[in-house]
Design a protein around this motif. Sequence first.
Motif, PDB file in Angstrom:
ATOM      1  N   THR A 112       0.838  -1.204   0.000  1.00 58.76           N
ATOM      2  CA  THR A 112       0.000   0.000   0.000  1.00 58.76           C
ATOM      3  C   THR A 112       0.872   1.252   0.000  1.00 58.76           C
ATOM      4  N   LEU A 113       1.897   1.272   0.831  1.00 60.75           N
ATOM      5  CA  LEU A 113       2.792   2.429   0.861  1.00 60.75           C
ATOM      6  C   LEU A 113       3.505   2.612  -0.473  1.00 60.75           C
ATOM      7  N   LEU A 114       3.914   1.517  -1.078  1.00 61.83           N
ATOM      8  CA  LEU A 114       4.609   1.604  -2.358  1.00 61.83           C
ATOM      9  C   LEU A 114       3.701   2.138  -3.461  1.00 61.83           C
ATOM     10  N   SER A 115       2.450   1.728  -3.433  1.00 61.45           N
ATOM     11  CA  SER A 115       1.539   2.098  -4.526  1.00 61.45           C
ATOM     12  C   SER A 115       0.951   3.493  -4.369  1.00 61.45           C
ATOM     13  N   ARG A 116       0.820   3.951  -3.119  1.00 64.19           N
ATOM     14  CA  ARG A 116       0.112   5.215  -2.893  1.00 64.19           C
ATOM     15  C   ARG A 116       1.023   6.393  -2.575  1.00 64.19           C
ATOM     16  N   GLN A 117       2.205   6.124  -2.036  1.00 65.37           N
ATOM     17  CA  GLN A 117       3.017   7.212  -1.499  1.00 65.37           C
ATOM     18  C   GLN A 117       4.214   7.578  -2.369  1.00 65.37           C
ATOM     19  N   GLN A 118       4.596   6.721  -3.300  1.00 66.32           N
ATOM     20  CA  GLN A 118       5.790   6.969  -4.133  1.00 66.32           C
ATOM     21  C   GLN A 118       6.985   7.375  -3.253  1.00 66.32           C
ATOM     22  N   PRO A 119       7.452   6.465  -2.424  1.00 68.56           N
ATOM     23  CA  PRO A 119       8.508   6.801  -1.460  1.00 68.56           C
ATOM     24  C   PRO A 119       9.837   7.130  -2.128  1.00 68.56           C
ATOM     25  N   VAL A 120      10.593   8.025  -1.469  1.00 70.40           N
ATOM     26  CA  VAL A 120      11.943   8.334  -1.934  1.00 70.40           C
ATOM     27  C   VAL A 120      12.860   7.177  -1.573  1.00 70.40           C
TER      28      VAL A 120
END
Length: 221
Positions: free
Chosen positions: A69-77
């Motif tokens: 979910t974090l990978l798909s929604r937040q586009q992490p640095v």
Amino acid sequence: MADSIRRTFDNQLSDLRSRLYIMSAVVREEFDLGFQALADRDPDAVEAVYAIDEEMRDKRSEIERGCFTLLSRQQPVAHDLRRIIVYYNVALDLERMGQQAKGLARSSRRVMDKPPCPLPHGLALMHDKARQMHDATFSAWEQGDLEQIDRVIAADDEVDELDRTVKEELFRHMAETSDEDLIATLYEYIRATREVERFADLVCMVARDVQEYSRMISFSQ
């Protein structure tokens, strides 16, 4: 707006980390129950291990979904991405550690109807060292103590040495008897030794992930 998004992201990361700590406590309980099942030939402990194993799979799935979910929604640095990967890897290793505990319970089931035969003292020492490694790893993660992580990784060599010693002892006993029930029991103890050794290996893998995580956090601050 950007600050709010960042706070939300950090809170979600913090929640995932908390879930890993909970999962680590569950697998520690499962490991102890698995060893108790074998040492005491305790059918209740066997059933408890199997029940916890279901819980472990659910917890791993929850953490996995949280990572995706974090990978798909937040586009992490980049450093956030590495942190998510560490969390994902630790969840997988914890579930695998639970499988080693389940292996101990399976061995217990196989010797339940065999004549009594004491566990090798070295196997009990292996279990104790592996559980200490587990506790030290998650304590070090919480405290950011890299020196303690180094000690955990070094302790894996002690478990490996005990593993070799215990297996030599068990193989020697097998060669000295013609009692089929005793041979079957000793064989399960060899399998149990392998499960404990593998548990310690997986703890070491988690420790290395925590080591990477702690260095990454220090670098990013």
